[in-house]
Design a protein around this motif. Structure first.
Motif, PDB file in Angstrom:
ATOM      1  N   GLN A  69       4.878  11.480 -49.040  1.00 40.23           N
ATOM      2  CA  GLN A  69       4.359  12.660 -48.344  1.00 40.23           C
ATOM      3  C   GLN A  69       5.190  13.090 -47.141  1.00 40.23           C
ATOM      4  N   ASP A  74       0.004  11.507 -45.133  1.00 42.48           N
ATOM      5  CA  ASP A  74      -0.646  10.215 -45.340  1.00 42.48           C
ATOM      6  C   ASP A  74      -0.316   9.736 -46.752  1.00 42.48           C
ATOM      7  N   ASP A  75       0.482   8.687 -46.873  1.00 41.74           N
ATOM      8  CA  ASP A  75       0.884   8.159 -48.175  1.00 41.74           C
ATOM      9  C   ASP A  75      -0.174   7.216 -48.738  1.00 41.74           C
ATOM     10  N   THR A  76      -0.412   7.343 -50.047  1.00 43.01           N
ATOM     11  CA  THR A  76      -1.315   6.406 -50.734  1.00 43.01           C
ATOM     12  C   THR A  76      -0.624   5.680 -51.884  1.00 43.01           C
ATOM     13  N   ASP A 134       1.181   3.846 -41.381  1.00 44.30           N
ATOM     14  CA  ASP A 134       0.574   4.469 -42.551  1.00 44.30           C
ATOM     15  C   ASP A 134       0.540   3.441 -43.673  1.00 44.30           C
ATOM     16  N   ASN A 135      -0.620   2.864 -43.936  1.00 43.26           N
ATOM     17  CA  ASN A 135      -0.755   1.854 -44.970  1.00 43.26           C
ATOM     18  C   ASN A 135      -0.859   2.493 -46.352  1.00 43.26           C
ATOM     19  N   THR A 136      -0.245   1.832 -47.345  1.00 47.52           N
ATOM     20  CA  THR A 136      -0.293   2.331 -48.716  1.00 47.52           C
ATOM     21  C   THR A 136      -0.879   1.321 -49.702  1.00 47.52           C
ATOM     22  N   ARG A 186      -8.782   9.711 -41.615  1.00 52.74           N
ATOM     23  CA  ARG A 186      -8.203   8.393 -41.332  1.00 52.74           C
ATOM     24  C   ARG A 186      -7.237   7.984 -42.446  1.00 52.74           C
ATOM     25  N   ASP A 187      -6.554   6.890 -42.246  1.00 55.11           N
ATOM     26  CA  ASP A 187      -5.516   6.413 -43.161  1.00 55.11           C
ATOM     27  C   ASP A 187      -6.115   6.014 -44.509  1.00 55.11           C
ATOM     28  N   ASP A 188      -5.588   6.584 -45.601  1.00 54.74           N
ATOM     29  CA  ASP A 188      -6.028   6.262 -46.952  1.00 54.74           C
ATOM     30  C   ASP A 188      -5.032   5.328 -47.640  1.00 54.74           C
ATOM     31  N   THR A 189      -5.565   4.460 -48.513  1.00 51.00           N
ATOM     32  CA  THR A 189      -4.691   3.570 -49.296  1.00 51.00           C
ATOM     33  C   THR A 189      -4.934   3.668 -50.796  1.00 51.00           C
TER      34      THR A 189
END
Length: 201
Positions: A69, A74-76, A134-136, A186-189
């Motif tokens: 991204q 926000d990277d998933t 940014d958690n994935t 919020r951060d998505d994974t």
């Protein structure tokens, strides 16, 4: 209603829902063991299992991946996994099973074990938690086929591939995913982990 009676009713309802879920594509008697990896992501919950029909084995898989991204996106990364269950000619007589998937990304074309083989083990590429950042979580998956061939999905590159799971003696015939639902701003994974069910016969 007394609390004991209410708890018993709730338990019966949960058992009924579970049995209905299994009835869609086989049941818990259709597998002999579960194979897992040790490096799955920590977020989310285990969702429902999905099984290949009786007599079918997982001969291929496809992945749902959200492209990178960029900043400030926000990277998933890996959002979903499908098993392509086959009996006989792998690409003609198939049935696709999918446990819950994340909402982002697009599905890849299936990768098939060569020569009518079937999936027996897997490995996940997982990014360890980063704080802040940014958690994935899960980024990609590899599978090992019954003839020893290894197939790697078209996932992203963050994190490392962990150890291979134990092998299924007679092949894989179902899956269950661990998914973190969307978290708003919020951060998505999305997909954090997966386990596979080994076929009985």
């Amino acid at each position: 209603m007394e609390s004991g009676a209410g708890a018993k009713l709730l338990l019966l309802l949960l058992l009924w829902v579970t049995r209905c879920g299994h009835a869609r594509s086989g049941g818990p008697s259709d597998y002999t063991s579960v194979i897992e990896v040790t490096n799955g992501g920590p977020w989310g919950d285990w969702t429902w299992p999905e099984m290949c029909p009786d007599g079918f084995f997982a001969s291929g898989f496809s992945t749902k991946v959200e492209p990178q991204q960029g900043i400030p996106g926000d990277d998933t990364a890996l959002n979903g996994i499908r098993l392509h269950c086959a009996r006989g000619n792998a690409e003609r007589n198939t049935h696709v099973v999918e446990s819950q998937s994340g909402k982002w990304g697009v599905w890849s074309e299936p990768l098939w074990c060569p020569g009518g083989g079937f999936i027996v083990a897997f490995s996940l590429r997982v990014e360890a938690p980063v704080t802040p950042g940014d958690n994935t979580a899960a980024n990609n998956m590899r599978v090992r086929c019954s003839d020893g061939a290894e197939l790697e999905g078209p996932g992203l590159v963050w994190g490392e591939f962990g150890s291979w799971s134990d092998p299924c003696p007679k092949g894989v015939c179902g899956l269950q995913t661990k998914i973190e639902p969307p978290r708003g701003l919020r951060d998505d994974t999305a997909l954090n982990d997966v386990r596979f069910f080994c076929c009985r016969s």
